[in-house]
Design a protein around this motif. Structure first.
Motif, PDB file in Angstrom:
ATOM      1  N   THR A 227       1.111  -1.390   0.513  1.00  0.00           N
ATOM      2  CA  THR A 227      -0.099   0.122   0.021  1.00  0.00           C
ATOM      3  C   THR A 227       0.937   0.961  -0.055  1.00  0.00           C
ATOM      4  OG1 THR A 227      -0.085   0.368   2.323  1.00  0.00           O
ATOM      5  CG2 THR A 227      -1.869  -1.213   1.096  1.00  0.00           C
ATOM      6  N   LEU A 228       0.493   2.399  -0.454  1.00  0.00           N
ATOM      7  CA  LEU A 228       1.117   3.216  -1.148  1.00  0.00           C
ATOM      8  C   LEU A 228       0.695   4.510  -0.549  1.00  0.00           C
ATOM      9  CD1 LEU A 228       2.629   2.780  -4.440  1.00  0.00           C
ATOM     10  CD2 LEU A 228       3.491   2.638  -2.402  1.00  0.00           C
ATOM     11  N   GLY A 229      -0.148   4.998   0.567  1.00  0.00           N
ATOM     12  CA  GLY A 229      -1.146   6.220   1.414  1.00  0.00           C
ATOM     13  C   GLY A 229      -2.034   6.416  -0.271  1.00  0.00           C
ATOM     14  N   GLY A 232      -2.429   4.800  -3.535  1.00  0.00           N
ATOM     15  CA  GLY A 232      -3.380   4.108  -3.341  1.00  0.00           C
ATOM     16  C   GLY A 232      -3.006   2.579  -2.875  1.00  0.00           C
ATOM     17  N   CYS A 233      -2.452   1.069  -3.926  1.00  0.00           N
ATOM     18  CA  CYS A 233      -1.467   0.270  -3.753  1.00  0.00           C
ATOM     19  C   CYS A 233      -0.998  -0.444  -5.322  1.00  0.00           C
ATOM     20  CB  CYS A 233      -1.843  -0.650  -3.215  1.00  0.00           C
ATOM     21  SG  CYS A 233      -3.709  -1.996  -3.546  1.00  0.00           S
ATOM     22  N   THR A 248      -6.405   4.958  -5.485  1.00  0.00           N
ATOM     23  CA  THR A 248      -7.568   5.204  -4.302  1.00  0.00           C
ATOM     24  C   THR A 248      -8.439   6.275  -5.121  1.00  0.00           C
ATOM     25  OG1 THR A 248      -7.846   4.973  -2.095  1.00  0.00           O
ATOM     26  CG2 THR A 248      -6.066   6.019  -2.669  1.00  0.00           C
ATOM     27  N   ARG A 249      -9.507   5.801  -3.994  1.00  0.00           N
ATOM     28  CA  ARG A 249     -10.588   7.778  -4.161  1.00  0.00           C
ATOM     29  C   ARG A 249      -9.482   8.870  -4.102  1.00  0.00           C
ATOM     30  NH1 ARG A 249     -13.758   7.398  -0.451  1.00  0.00           N
ATOM     31  NH2 ARG A 249     -15.060   8.923  -0.772  1.00  0.00           N
ATOM     32  N   VAL A 251      -9.301  11.790  -1.871  1.00  0.00           N
ATOM     33  CA  VAL A 251     -10.326  12.259  -0.934  1.00  0.00           C
ATOM     34  C   VAL A 251      -9.717  13.524   0.022  1.00  0.00           C
ATOM     35  CG1 VAL A 251     -11.504   9.510   0.105  1.00  0.00           C
ATOM     36  CG2 VAL A 251      -9.445  10.485   1.260  1.00  0.00           C
ATOM     37  N   THR A 256      -5.383   9.983   8.855  1.00  0.00           N
ATOM     38  CA  THR A 256      -4.382   8.590   8.346  1.00  0.00           C
ATOM     39  C   THR A 256      -4.681   7.636   9.047  1.00  0.00           C
ATOM     40  OG1 THR A 256      -2.675   9.424   8.517  1.00  0.00           O
ATOM     41  CG2 THR A 256      -4.308   9.816   6.426  1.00  0.00           C
ATOM     42  N   ALA A 290     -10.783   1.613   2.345  1.00  0.00           N
ATOM     43  CA  ALA A 290      -9.555   2.663   4.046  1.00  0.00           C
ATOM     44  C   ALA A 290      -9.777   3.121   3.307  1.00  0.00           C
ATOM     45  CB  ALA A 290      -8.305   1.530   3.219  1.00  0.00           C
ATOM     46  N   SER A 291     -10.160   4.262   2.044  1.00  0.00           N
ATOM     47  CA  SER A 291     -10.264   5.969   2.119  1.00  0.00           C
ATOM     48  C   SER A 291     -11.149   7.252   2.428  1.00  0.00           C
ATOM     49  CB  SER A 291      -9.864   6.045   0.169  1.00  0.00           C
ATOM     50  OG  SER A 291     -11.309   5.684  -0.296  1.00  0.00           O
ATOM     51  N   VAL A 294      -9.931   7.735   6.138  1.00  0.00           N
ATOM     52  CA  VAL A 294      -8.986   8.756   6.353  1.00  0.00           C
ATOM     53  C   VAL A 294     -10.047   9.236   6.157  1.00  0.00           C
ATOM     54  CG1 VAL A 294      -7.276   7.443   5.379  1.00  0.00           C
ATOM     55  CG2 VAL A 294      -8.273   9.575   3.833  1.00  0.00           C
TER      56      VAL A 294
END
Ligand code: ADP
Length: 314
Positions: A227-229, A232-233, A248-249, A251, A256, A290-291, A294
């Protein structure tokens, strides 16, 4: 005769910690006392966080863990019950206190943390034996590294031998991970810093994560997700060695903390309840969940429930 074999979607073998958070203007120097402005307690520990996220999404979950026989331990049992997590394989001990993480946060948002794992380190083979039926009849067994590594390995080995899917989150980072972890893991999950320590590649980009995943796959696990914060991943599988970047989205990130645990818990939920979905789609959905974590403050408090899931995540 009725068969009493328990059958869970996700069994988590892992840690529980009580966060004790003090907010102060500045962090005290050694020997100094400073006045705090606010104090909060929170339920944490990677194992418990991941279990709670999977349960909130609707997985039938059980937690195999050790708490102290103290008020923090009693409160944690209640927290599991409130979230519908089975406490049948949890025990409380007189030998150590419930794990705690006293945290101080200053006005600049810097922190100083002391982690006292306490009772978490007393989870042992005997506890696993008592939970063995739940482990071998579950759909997914999930472990991290906040309890004794030999105990996590024993649980993953037990699951793997019996055809149960295993998800291993190699957190917190260790350099000398027992190579057997790779052999008994179906989905190996780490973040940038863990991937860096495990592979000696400084992972800060998608390309770095692709290289790190390849090294980790060579060690024997079936698939790897780094995963890369907000980046995304990256997912890579043995079947198809071409890495897939799952963005990822975008946001507005408020907090976090615990995003990685939300991701891993959601991953376990989808693997258990949607066995026919491809791993890249499972990863996309877990990343979306996960997004969402946060976008709110807190750790477990920010984890989304099934009632609030967008339709395309069912
Ligand atoms: P960890 O908490 O273990 O360091 P990451 O920070 O890599 O884990 O986050 C895990 C996942 O959480 C990411 O893959 C992503 O889906 C989501 N996430 C984390 N931070 C953000 C962010 N700022 N914006 C959107 N999603 C995020």
């Amino acid at each position: 005769m009725t068969c009493l074999t328990p059958s869970f979607d996700v069994v988590v073998v892992g840690s529980c910690m009580t966060d004790l958070v003090s907010y102060t203007e500045r962090l005290p120097k050694p020997g100094e006392t400073v006045r705090g402005k606010k104090f909060l307690t929170g339920f944490g520990g990677k194992g418990a966080n991941q279990c709670i996220q999977a349960a909130r999404l609707g997985a039938k979950t059980a937690m195999v863990c050790k708490l102290g026989n103290d008020s923090f331990g009693n409160d944690y049992v209640e927290n599991f019950k409130t979230n519908g997590v089975s406490t049948d394989y949890l025990s409380q001990t007189e030998e150590a206190r419930t794990g705690v993480a006293p945290i101080m946060v200053n006005d600049e948002g810097q922190n100083a943390i002391v982690i006292v794992a306490g009772a978490n380190l007393l989870l042992n083979s005997n506890d696993l034996r008592k939970a063995s039926k739940a482990i071998i009849h579950s759909k997914v067994v999930l472990g991290q590294l906040e309890i004794r590594p030999d105990i996590i390995l024993e649980a993953l080995r037990m699951a793997h031998k019996n055809g149960v899917k295993t998800v291993f989150n190699s957190a917190p980072a260790v350099a000398d991970l027992d190579p057997e972890f790779y052999q008994v893991t179906d989905v190996f999950c780490c973040n940038e810093s863990e991937a860096t320590i495990l592979t000696d590649i400084e992972v800060t980009s998608v390309e770095d994560a692709e290289m790190a995943n390849s090294i980790l796959l060579d060690k024997g696990c079936k698939s790897v997700i780094t995963t890369l914060g907000a980046g995304g991943c990256v997912l890579t599988t043995q079947e198809n060695r071409t890495p897939i970047h799952v963005p990822t989205r975008k946001v507005k990130a408020l907090d976090t903390t615990g995003a990685g645990d939300s991701f891993v818990g959601a991953l376990a939920f989808y693997i258990a309840q949607y066995p026919h979905l491809q791993l890249d789609e499972i990863t996309r959905r877990a990343s979306h969940i996960a997004s969402m974590s946060v976008e709110a403050h807190g750790t477990q408090g920010s984890y989304v429930s099934r009632n609030n899931l967008p339709e395309d995540l069912f």
